[in-house]
Design a protein around this motif. Structure first.
Motif, PDB file in Angstrom:
ATOM      1  N   ASN A   1      76.120  11.542  38.278  1.00 23.26           N
ATOM      2  CA  ASN A   1      75.541  12.218  39.437  1.00 23.26           C
ATOM      3  C   ASN A   1      76.036  13.651  39.616  1.00 23.26           C
ATOM      4  N   THR A   2      77.243  13.964  39.147  1.00 17.22           N
ATOM      5  CA  THR A   2      77.698  15.349  39.230  1.00 17.22           C
ATOM      6  C   THR A   2      76.884  16.235  38.294  1.00 17.22           C
ATOM      7  N   VAL A   3      76.679  15.756  37.078  1.00 16.09           N
ATOM      8  CA  VAL A   3      75.849  16.499  36.121  1.00 16.09           C
ATOM      9  C   VAL A   3      74.439  16.670  36.680  1.00 16.09           C
ATOM     10  N   ALA A   4      73.898  15.601  37.265  1.00 21.42           N
ATOM     11  CA  ALA A   4      72.546  15.654  37.818  1.00 21.42           C
ATOM     12  C   ALA A   4      72.438  16.706  38.913  1.00 21.42           C
ATOM     13  N   ILE A   5      73.449  16.776  39.771  1.00 14.42           N
ATOM     14  CA  ILE A   5      73.431  17.756  40.860  1.00 14.42           C
ATOM     15  C   ILE A   5      73.510  19.178  40.312  1.00 14.42           C
ATOM     16  N   ILE A   6      74.369  19.380  39.322  1.00 16.79           N
ATOM     17  CA  ILE A   6      74.502  20.718  38.737  1.00 16.79           C
ATOM     18  C   ILE A   6      73.189  21.152  38.089  1.00 16.79           C
ATOM     19  N   ILE A   7      72.485  20.207  37.455  1.00 14.92           N
ATOM     20  CA  ILE A   7      71.202  20.517  36.823  1.00 14.92           C
ATOM     21  C   ILE A   7      70.135  20.822  37.879  1.00 14.92           C
ATOM     22  N   ALA A   8      70.059  19.973  38.911  1.00 11.91           N
ATOM     23  CA  ALA A   8      68.994  20.087  39.908  1.00 11.91           C
ATOM     24  C   ALA A   8      69.253  21.183  40.935  1.00 11.91           C
ATOM     25  N   ALA A   9      70.507  21.587  41.106  1.00 10.03           N
ATOM     26  CA  ALA A   9      70.877  22.492  42.194  1.00 10.03           C
ATOM     27  C   ALA A   9      70.139  23.828  42.207  1.00 10.03           C
ATOM     28  N   PRO A  10      70.029  24.533  41.065  1.00  2.08           N
ATOM     29  CA  PRO A  10      69.320  25.827  41.120  1.00  2.08           C
ATOM     30  C   PRO A  10      67.871  25.685  41.566  1.00  2.08           C
ATOM     31  N   ILE A  11      67.211  24.631  41.105  1.00  2.00           N
ATOM     32  CA  ILE A  11      65.822  24.399  41.501  1.00  2.00           C
ATOM     33  C   ILE A  11      65.755  24.029  42.971  1.00  2.00           C
ATOM     34  N   ALA A  12      66.697  23.197  43.414  1.00  2.00           N
ATOM     35  CA  ALA A  12      66.731  22.796  44.820  1.00  2.00           C
ATOM     36  C   ALA A  12      66.925  24.009  45.721  1.00  2.00           C
ATOM     37  N   ARG A  13      67.798  24.916  45.299  1.00  2.00           N
ATOM     38  CA  ARG A  13      68.035  26.095  46.141  1.00  2.00           C
ATOM     39  C   ARG A  13      66.798  26.987  46.186  1.00  2.00           C
ATOM     40  N   ASN A  14      66.127  27.143  45.059  1.00  2.89           N
ATOM     41  CA  ASN A  14      64.900  27.942  45.049  1.00  2.89           C
ATOM     42  C   ASN A  14      63.834  27.336  45.954  1.00  2.89           C
ATOM     43  N   ILE A  15      63.695  26.006  45.900  1.00  8.00           N
ATOM     44  CA  ILE A  15      62.736  25.320  46.765  1.00  8.00           C
ATOM     45  C   ILE A  15      63.126  25.518  48.232  1.00  8.00           C
ATOM     46  N   SER A  16      64.423  25.419  48.508  1.00 12.84           N
ATOM     47  CA  SER A  16      64.895  25.576  49.883  1.00 12.84           C
ATOM     48  C   SER A  16      64.593  26.968  50.418  1.00 12.84           C
ATOM     49  N   GLU A  17      64.810  27.980  49.588  1.00 14.80           N
ATOM     50  CA  GLU A  17      64.544  29.351  50.008  1.00 14.80           C
ATOM     51  C   GLU A  17      63.052  29.582  50.249  1.00 14.80           C
ATOM     52  N   GLU A  18      62.236  29.019  49.360  1.00 15.09           N
ATOM     53  CA  GLU A  18      60.786  29.235  49.438  1.00 15.09           C
ATOM     54  C   GLU A  18      60.177  28.559  50.660  1.00 15.09           C
ATOM     55  N   PHE A  19      60.636  27.334  50.950  1.00 14.47           N
ATOM     56  CA  PHE A  19      60.013  26.541  52.012  1.00 14.47           C
ATOM     57  C   PHE A  19      60.933  26.340  53.219  1.00 14.47           C
ATOM     58  N   GLN A  20      62.038  27.109  53.252  1.00 13.05           N
ATOM     59  CA  GLN A  20      62.972  27.105  54.369  1.00 13.05           C
ATOM     60  C   GLN A  20      63.455  25.703  54.729  1.00 13.05           C
ATOM     61  N   VAL A  21      63.880  24.979  53.692  1.00 13.83           N
ATOM     62  CA  VAL A  21      64.608  23.737  53.911  1.00 13.83           C
ATOM     63  C   VAL A  21      66.049  24.122  54.183  1.00 13.83           C
ATOM     64  N   ASP A  22      66.601  23.648  55.284  1.00 13.01           N
ATOM     65  CA  ASP A  22      67.979  24.000  55.617  1.00 13.01           C
ATOM     66  C   ASP A  22      68.890  23.654  54.437  1.00 13.01           C
ATOM     67  N   PRO A  23      69.704  24.603  53.952  1.00 16.32           N
ATOM     68  CA  PRO A  23      70.547  24.336  52.782  1.00 16.32           C
ATOM     69  C   PRO A  23      71.551  23.211  53.000  1.00 16.32           C
ATOM     70  N   ARG A  24      71.944  22.985  54.256  1.00 17.07           N
ATOM     71  CA  ARG A  24      72.806  21.831  54.534  1.00 17.07           C
ATOM     72  C   ARG A  24      72.059  20.542  54.257  1.00 17.07           C
ATOM     73  N   ARG A  25      70.773  20.582  54.521  1.00 11.59           N
ATOM     74  CA  ARG A  25      69.922  19.421  54.247  1.00 11.59           C
ATOM     75  C   ARG A  25      69.702  19.252  52.744  1.00 11.59           C
ATOM     76  N   SER A  26      69.466  20.348  52.023  1.00 13.33           N
ATOM     77  CA  SER A  26      69.252  20.245  50.577  1.00 13.33           C
ATOM     78  C   SER A  26      70.524  19.760  49.884  1.00 13.33           C
TER      79      SER A  26
END
Length: 462
Positions: A348-373
Motif C-alpha cells: 500500500n505504500t508503493v501504491a500511494i506513492i504511484i497514485a499520489a501525483p495523479i490524485a493531487r492533479n485531480i484534487s487541484e483540477e476539481f478542488q477536492v480538499d487535499p486532506r480528503r484526497s
C-alpha cells in the motif's frame, strides 16, 4: 525537455508499466513456484530501477536533460521530507520495541479485557498497537501467536480470530501518524498529519465500532479461556501514548518522533534493557529497516518526474478526466487508482506513492480538499492491502496457523475491511465524514501551484 512545451504522451507511461508488470509478474511467478511470500521476494526498488532504465532509453531528450529531471525528482522537497520521517519512524519503532514496549502493551491489554470478550480484545489491542507502532505487519507478528493460542483454547475458529487481528492491524496502519502509508499520503498531498488523522477518524471510528458490535454478537467463545497473570510495566507503554497524543495535538512530526525515540531510549537505559552503545545500534537498525521504502520513494520520485516531464501523467490524467465530472467522481477516481495500484504491487505504500501525483492533479483540477484526497489514498490503500490474499498481512498471519487455514479462509471474516469500504464509499456520495473539513475550509488559492499564465502576469506586475 521543457515543461512549457510538454504534450500528453501515452508512450511516456511505458516505464511505469515496466515497473508494475515486472514487480507483479515476478511476484506471481515466485508464488506459482511455491514461495508463499513471492511478492516480497523480489525487491520493489529493483523493479523501479528497470522502469528508470527504460525511461532513459525511450523518452525524448538528451541524457543530461533526462538525468537532471530524474535527480530533481529524487530530491523533491516532499520526497526528502518523507524519507527523513521514515528514518525517524524506524528509529522510534525499533527502540520502543527493543525496550519492551510492544510486549508491555499487549500484556496490559490482555490483563484488562475480560476472557469472554477475547475476540473484541484481540481487535482492540491490535488497533492500539498498530496505531502506536505504525506497522500492521509488526502488530500481526506481535499478537499472532497469542491470538492463535486463544483460538485453540476456545471454540472460536482460527480463521475468525486471525481475521479479527488483521482488521485491528489495518485500523492503525490507516491512522497511525508514524505509518509509512500516512507519511506518504500526507507529504504527497501537502497536508499535515494531524489534519489527515482527523479527517480519517470520521470513517475509521464508525467502521471500528461496527466491527466491535459484530464481534460482541458473533465472537463470544463458548469455552472461556483462562488468562494467567501477565506482567507488564506501564512506563514502557508511555512512549506510544506520548507520540500519539503529541502528533494529534499538532506538534511537528520531526519533534514528536525524535522526542519519542529519546523517551524510549531513556526508559530502556534506566531499566537496563540495553546499554548506550547498544541503543545507538538499535536506532541505526531502525534506520536500516526503512532503507527499502526510503530508496523506493526516492527512485519513484525520480521516475515520476521523468514520466511527468515527458507527458505521461498528463495523458493519464486526461483519460481519467473523461469520466470525472465533479468532486464525487474525482474522489471515485482517486479510490480506483489507489486500489488498482495496490492490487498490482501488493504494497500500500508503493501504491500511494504511484497514485499520489495523479490524485493531487485531480484534487487541484476539481478542488477536492487535499486532506480528503490524502485520506482516500491511505484508506483505499489499507482496505485493499488488508484484503488481497497475496499481501504481506494475510500471508504473515497464516504462518501462525500451522497450515490450518489459508488466506482465502480468512477473507470472509475481514469485517473491519468490509465495514471501512462501505463507509468510505458512502462518504464520497454522502459527505457525512467531512465535519472537520467543513469547520476548517481549505484555501485552494494558496495550495494550487501557479499556472504559467499566472506566473507571467505576476512577473509583469512586479
Amino acid at each position: 525537455m521543457n515543461g512549457k512545451d510538454r504534450k500528453a504522451n501515452p508512450v511516456a507511461l511505458i516505464p511505469f508499466i515496466v515497473f508494475i508488470v515486472s514487480y507483479l509478474g515476478i511476484g506471481i511467478t515466485l508464488i506459482a513456484n511455491g514461495d508463499p511470500m513471492g511478492f516480497y521476494g523480489f525487491k520493489s526498488p529493483i523493479a523501479v530501477l528497470l522502469g528508470i532504465i527504460v525511461a532513459f532509453l525511450i523518452l525524448k531528450g538528451n541524457i543530461e536533460d533526462k538525468f537532471d529531471v530524474f535527480v530533481k525528482g529524487c530530491g523533491n522537497e516532499n520526497i526528502i521530507i518523507m524519507c527523513i520521517i521514515y528514518l525517524l519512524a524506524g528509529s522510534f519503532s525499533a527502540v520502543s520495541s527493543a525496550m519492551g514496549g510492544v510486549d508491555a502493551t499487549v500484556n496490559l491489554g490482555l490483563s484488562i479485557i475480560p476472557p469472554n470478550l477475547i475476540a473484541v480484545g484481540i481487535f482492540v489491542i491490535a488497533c492500539f498497537i498498530s496505531i502506536s507502532t505504525g506497522t500492521s505487519v509488526g502488530t500481526i507478528v506481535a499478537i499472532g501467536p497469542i491470538a492463535v493460542g486463544f483460538a485453540e483454547k476456545t471454540n472460536i475458529p482460527i480463521a475468525f480470530i486471525i481475521a479479527t487481528l488483521i482488521g485491528g492491524a489495518m485500523f492503525g496502519d490507516n491512522l497511525s501518524v508514524i505509518s509509512d502509508t500516512t507519511i506518504a499520503a500526507t507529504r504527497t498531498q501537502g497536508v499535515e498529519m494531524k489534519d489527515k488523522f482527523r479527517t480519517n477518524l470520521g470513517m475509521a471510528i464508525p467502521a471500528m465500532l461496527i466491527t466491535v458490535v459484530l464481534l460482541l454478537i458473533f465472537g463470544r467463545p463458548e469455552v472461556v479461556p483462562v488468562i494467567e497473570n501477565l506482567e507488564y510495566n506501564i512506563i514502557k507503554v508511555v512512549p506510544y501514548v506520548f507520540v500519539l497524543v503529541t502528533a494529534v495535538a499538532g506538534v511537528n512530526v520531526f519533534v514528536v518522533l525524535t522526542l519519542g525515540t529519546v523517551l524510549s531510549s531513556v526508559i530502556g537505559l534506566y531499566y537496563g534493557t540495553f546499554g548506550l552503545l547498544e541503543c545507538s545500534n538499535i536506532i541505526y537498525d531502525g534506520f536500516l529497516g526503512m532503507f527499502e521504502i526510503f530508496l523506493l520513494s526516492m527512485l519513484i520520485g525520480g521516475l515520476a518526474a521523468m514520466v511527468q516531464e515527458a507527458g505521461g501523467l498528463d495523458w493519464l490524467l486526461n483519460k481519467i478526466k473523461g469520466f470525472v465530472k465533479g468532486r464525487k467522481s474525482a474522489e471515485v477516481g482517486i479510490a480506483l487508482i489507489t486500489s488498482i495500484a495496490d492490487a498490482a504491487t501488493a504494497n500500500n505504500t508503493v501504491a500511494i506513492i504511484i497514485a499520489a501525483p495523479i490524485a493531487r492533479n485531480i484534487s487541484e483540477e476539481f478542488q477536492v480538499d487535499p486532506r480528503r484526497s490524502a485520506s482516500l489514498l491511505d484508506s483505499f490503500g489499507s482496505i485493499m492491502q488488508g484484503f488481497i490474499p497475496y499481501g504481506a498481512q494475510l500471508l504473515m498471519a497464516v504462518q501462525f496457523t500451522n497450515g490450518e487455514c489459508s488466506p482465502f479462509d480468512i477473507m470472509p471474516f475481514l469485517w473491519y475491511q468490509f465495514a471501512l469500504t462501505i463507509i468510505v464509499i458512502a462518504s464520497i456520495f454522502f459527505p457525512f465524514a467531512d465535519g472537520y473539513i467543513k469547520k476548517n475550509p481549505w484555501d485552494f488559492e494558496k495550495w494550487q501551484p501557479m499556472s504559467e499564465t499566472k506566473k507571467q502576469a505576476a512577473e509583469n506586475k512586479a
